[in-house]
Design a protein around this motif. Structure first.
Motif, PDB file in Angstrom:
ATOM      1  N   LEU A 172       0.828  -1.207   0.000  1.00 22.10           N
ATOM      2  CA  LEU A 172       0.000   0.000   0.000  1.00 22.10           C
ATOM      3  C   LEU A 172       0.863   1.259   0.000  1.00 22.10           C
ATOM      4  CD1 LEU A 172      -2.988  -0.760   2.439  1.00 22.10           C
ATOM      5  CD2 LEU A 172      -3.104  -0.225  -0.001  1.00 22.10           C
ATOM      6  N   THR A 173       1.942   1.220   0.747  1.00 23.77           N
ATOM      7  CA  THR A 173       2.845   2.378   0.760  1.00 23.77           C
ATOM      8  C   THR A 173       3.481   2.590  -0.611  1.00 23.77           C
ATOM      9  OG1 THR A 173       3.320   1.957   3.095  1.00 23.77           O
ATOM     10  CG2 THR A 173       4.839   3.384   1.909  1.00 23.77           C
ATOM     11  N   ARG A 174       3.883   1.503  -1.271  1.00 27.36           N
ATOM     12  CA  ARG A 174       4.463   1.638  -2.610  1.00 27.36           C
ATOM     13  C   ARG A 174       3.439   2.174  -3.607  1.00 27.36           C
ATOM     14  NH1 ARG A 174       6.860  -3.628  -1.607  1.00 27.36           N
ATOM     15  NH2 ARG A 174       5.266  -4.505  -2.993  1.00 27.36           N
ATOM     16  N   MET A 175       2.196   1.722  -3.473  1.00 26.73           N
ATOM     17  CA  MET A 175       1.151   2.212  -4.373  1.00 26.73           C
ATOM     18  C   MET A 175       0.904   3.705  -4.178  1.00 26.73           C
ATOM     19  SD  MET A 175      -1.521  -0.989  -4.103  1.00 26.73           S
ATOM     20  CE  MET A 175      -2.795  -0.132  -5.021  1.00 26.73           C
ATOM     21  N   LYS A 176       0.949   4.161  -2.932  1.00 26.26           N
ATOM     22  CA  LYS A 176       0.755   5.592  -2.688  1.00 26.26           C
ATOM     23  C   LYS A 176       1.870   6.416  -3.338  1.00 26.26           C
ATOM     24  CE  LYS A 176      -1.766   5.146   1.679  1.00 26.26           C
ATOM     25  NZ  LYS A 176      -1.750   5.438   3.148  1.00 26.26           N
ATOM     26  N   LEU A 177       3.108   5.931  -3.250  1.00 28.01           N
ATOM     27  CA  LEU A 177       4.220   6.656  -3.849  1.00 28.01           C
ATOM     28  C   LEU A 177       4.109   6.702  -5.375  1.00 28.01           C
ATOM     29  CD1 LEU A 177       7.170   5.308  -1.653  1.00 28.01           C
ATOM     30  CD2 LEU A 177       6.022   7.531  -1.489  1.00 28.01           C
ATOM     31  N   ARG A 178       3.666   5.609  -5.972  1.00 31.65           N
ATOM     32  CA  ARG A 178       3.536   5.579  -7.420  1.00 31.65           C
ATOM     33  C   ARG A 178       2.360   6.422  -7.907  1.00 31.65           C
ATOM     34  NH1 ARG A 178       4.593  -0.958  -7.967  1.00 31.65           N
ATOM     35  NH2 ARG A 178       6.843  -0.864  -7.523  1.00 31.65           N
ATOM     36  N   VAL A 179       1.270   6.442  -7.100  1.00 27.30           N
ATOM     37  CA  VAL A 179       0.114   7.238  -7.498  1.00 27.30           C
ATOM     38  C   VAL A 179       0.459   8.721  -7.519  1.00 27.30           C
ATOM     39  CG1 VAL A 179      -2.182   7.985  -6.716  1.00 27.30           C
ATOM     40  CG2 VAL A 179      -1.632   5.561  -6.838  1.00 27.30           C
ATOM     41  N   GLU A 180       1.327   9.135  -6.638  1.00 28.18           N
ATOM     42  CA  GLU A 180       1.695  10.541  -6.588  1.00 28.18           C
ATOM     43  C   GLU A 180       2.394  10.996  -7.872  1.00 28.18           C
ATOM     44  OE1 GLU A 180       0.886  12.772  -4.459  1.00 28.18           O
ATOM     45  OE2 GLU A 180      -0.090  11.415  -3.022  1.00 28.18           O
ATOM     46  N   ARG A 181       2.965  10.079  -8.629  1.00 31.72           N
ATOM     47  CA  ARG A 181       3.663  10.435  -9.864  1.00 31.72           C
ATOM     48  C   ARG A 181       2.745  10.459 -11.082  1.00 31.72           C
ATOM     49  NH1 ARG A 181       8.914   6.405  -9.110  1.00 31.72           N
ATOM     50  NH2 ARG A 181       9.593   7.222  -7.066  1.00 31.72           N
ATOM     51  N   MET A 182       1.494  10.095 -10.875  1.00 31.72           N
ATOM     52  CA  MET A 182       0.570  10.075 -12.005  1.00 31.72           C
ATOM     53  C   MET A 182       0.226  11.489 -12.439  1.00 31.72           C
ATOM     54  SD  MET A 182      -1.982   6.951 -10.942  1.00 31.72           S
ATOM     55  CE  MET A 182      -2.904   7.174 -12.469  1.00 31.72           C
ATOM     56  N   GLN A 183       0.037  11.668 -13.768  1.00 28.95           N
ATOM     57  CA  GLN A 183      -0.269  12.976 -14.314  1.00 28.95           C
ATOM     58  C   GLN A 183      -1.757  13.260 -14.324  1.00 28.95           C
ATOM     59  OE1 GLN A 183       2.129  15.058 -14.979  1.00 28.95           O
ATOM     60  NE2 GLN A 183       3.717  13.502 -14.536  1.00 28.95           N
ATOM     61  N   ASP A 184      -2.565  12.214 -14.415  1.00 31.51           N
ATOM     62  CA  ASP A 184      -4.033  12.389 -14.466  1.00 31.51           C
ATOM     63  C   ASP A 184      -4.551  12.665 -13.046  1.00 31.51           C
ATOM     64  OD1 ASP A 184      -6.757  12.305 -14.826  1.00 31.51           O
ATOM     65  OD2 ASP A 184      -6.706  10.574 -16.168  1.00 31.51           O
ATOM     66  N   ASP A 185      -4.983  13.899 -12.827  1.00 29.73           N
ATOM     67  CA  ASP A 185      -5.426  14.275 -11.475  1.00 29.73           C
ATOM     68  C   ASP A 185      -6.680  13.521 -11.056  1.00 29.73           C
ATOM     69  OD1 ASP A 185      -3.318  16.011 -11.374  1.00 29.73           O
ATOM     70  OD2 ASP A 185      -4.505  17.771 -11.969  1.00 29.73           O
ATOM     71  N   ALA A 186      -7.644  13.371 -11.950  1.00 31.90           N
ATOM     72  CA  ALA A 186      -8.906  12.688 -11.607  1.00 31.90           C
ATOM     73  C   ALA A 186      -8.653  11.233 -11.244  1.00 31.90           C
ATOM     74  CB  ALA A 186      -9.893  12.797 -12.768  1.00 31.90           C
ATOM     75  N   LEU A 187      -7.844  10.559 -12.051  1.00 31.49           N
ATOM     76  CA  LEU A 187      -7.527   9.156 -11.763  1.00 31.49           C
ATOM     77  C   LEU A 187      -6.723   9.035 -10.482  1.00 31.49           C
ATOM     78  CD1 LEU A 187      -7.596   6.224 -12.620  1.00 31.49           C
ATOM     79  CD2 LEU A 187      -5.541   6.638 -14.016  1.00 31.49           C
ATOM     80  N   ARG A 188      -5.807   9.967 -10.269  1.00 31.48           N
ATOM     81  CA  ARG A 188      -5.003   9.935  -9.049  1.00 31.48           C
ATOM     82  C   ARG A 188      -5.874  10.095  -7.808  1.00 31.48           C
ATOM     83  NH1 ARG A 188      -1.737  13.696 -10.185  1.00 31.48           N
ATOM     84  NH2 ARG A 188      -2.734  15.400  -9.010  1.00 31.48           N
ATOM     85  N   ASP A 189      -6.847  10.981  -7.851  1.00 28.32           N
ATOM     86  CA  ASP A 189      -7.730  11.183  -6.692  1.00 28.32           C
ATOM     87  C   ASP A 189      -8.572   9.946  -6.414  1.00 28.32           C
ATOM     88  OD1 ASP A 189      -6.705  13.712  -6.436  1.00 28.32           O
ATOM     89  OD2 ASP A 189      -8.341  14.680  -7.557  1.00 28.32           O
ATOM     90  N   LYS A 190      -9.052   9.296  -7.451  1.00 23.37           N
ATOM     91  CA  LYS A 190      -9.859   8.083  -7.249  1.00 23.37           C
ATOM     92  C   LYS A 190      -9.028   6.958  -6.652  1.00 23.37           C
ATOM     93  CE  LYS A 190     -13.232   8.982 -10.926  1.00 23.37           C
ATOM     94  NZ  LYS A 190     -13.812   8.497 -12.199  1.00 23.37           N
TER      95      LYS A 190
END
Length: 360
Positions: A172-190
């Protein structure tokens, strides 16, 4: 309707033995009374010899003159006082022996029942002493082995929970770090919302399973001060909370009691927008009621909501918060404190959570 017979093995066994003693003594008394009784008049002197000519033995004053009573035309002599003293002494001795024997036979069963009741609250309670008859020793030995196996299973589950907690939190911690690098804001928030929900479910599940095996020590606690501090904290946070009543200090498990009251208070604020805390104290126990102004719970769901991961979709769903473990944790914590937790719909609307704690 009250029972006509006593409801314990000791009292029933004692009364059975005592009844047998009384009946045997009564039969012995009747037989002895028949031996002492004269059912026929003593025969007169032999023919040819008048009563005045019969030889008279030397007169000696008897140490005890038996009294006679007349029953149905027959002369019956009463036994001497020594007979009554011996009979009463024998009856008292046998009754005392029956009481001691019944207590010795019933004591192991009473100890086993008390140990079983304590086992549900404290898995680390001392084992039962293996003494007494062969059956009592065998029952105590089996109970002690069962307690040891349960304790080992709980310890193994604790180690498993620690491993699961570590293994799940790391990805879960690794997923949070990778999500922060996503460019799509809507997808990142979901994705953040989904991971936050997963983390909340994981924390709630681990907390429930961990609290189920709590071994917290019993301590005297000022329940009134605890409720006042909780109410003040929620009021400072902008919530509508009121407290009425007070209680004397109570012997309980402080952390478990705080956890129970905190979950009930949070449920009342989440689903009822307010919380009214009413404390009632007595010599027998302490009662704490937390009432909200929410939609309440259907009568056929009152016990269902205490099961883990159960949510009422019409009012208490995931959108309003929670994963269905709040009431399950609250009831488990109440049980650890030796109390009971129940729910009731208020007549004017809302739900009443009632916590009852014994003072024994």
């Amino acid at each position: 309707m009250k029972r006509l017979l006593p409801d314990t093995i000791f009292s029933r066994l004692f009364l059975l033995v005592l009844a047998a003693i009384m009946i045997s003594h009564l039969m012995t008394f009747v037989l002895l009374l028949g031996v002492y009784g004269d059912r026929h008049r003593p025969p007169g002197p032999p023919s040819g010899i008048s009563a005045t000519d019969s030889p008279r033995p030397a007169q000696r004053p008897p140490p005890y003159r038996r009294q006679t009573i007349d029953i149905a035309g027959h002369s019956v002599r009463t036994p001497p006082p020594a007979f009554w003293i011996g009979l009463i002494s024998q009856l008292v001795a046998l009754s005392l022996a029956a009481w001691l024997g019944a207590r010795m036979l019933a004591r192991p069963i009473q100890k086993l029942g008390q140990a079983a009741a304590e086992l549900g609250v404290d898995l680390n309670r001392p084992p039962i002493t293996e003494t007494g008859t062969a059956e009592a020793r065998q029952a105590a030995r089996v109970f002690n082995r069962m307690q040891q196996r349960i304790r080992l299973n709980v310890e193994e589950r604790g180690r498993f929970l620690a491993a699961v907690s570590h293994d799940l939190r790391t990805p879960l911690t690794r997923m949070k770090l990778r999500v922060e690098r996503m460019q799509d804001d809507a997808l990142r928030d979901k994705l953040k919302e989904d991971m936050a929900e997963m983390a909340a479910m994981l924390n709630a599940t681990l907390s429930y399973l961990r609290d189920e095996a709590s071994n917290e020590a019993w301590q005297m606690m000022d329940v009134t001060a605890l409720l006042e501090s909780m109410a003040e904290d929620e009021t400072d946070a902008g919530h509508d909370v009121s407290l009425s009543g007070s209680a004397r200090p109570l012997l309980t498990r402080p952390l478990a009691l705080r956890r129970c009251l905190s979950n009930l208070l949070q449920n009342a604020l989440r689903y009822g927008q307010c919380a009214r805390i009413v404390v009632s104290d007595s010599a027998e126990g302490l009662q704490i009621e937390i009432q909200d102004q929410g939609p309440g719970i259907p009568e056929n769901k009152m016990e269902t909501v205490f099961e883990p991961f159960v949510r009422l979709e019409d009012s208490r769903n995931r959108a309003t918060g929670g994963v269905g473990l709040g009431l399950a944790i609250a009831r488990e914590a109440a049980s650890q404190c030796g109390g009971t937790l129940s729910l009731e719909n208020a007549a004017a609307g809302g739900l009443i959570a009632r916590l009852v704690l014994r003072r024994a």
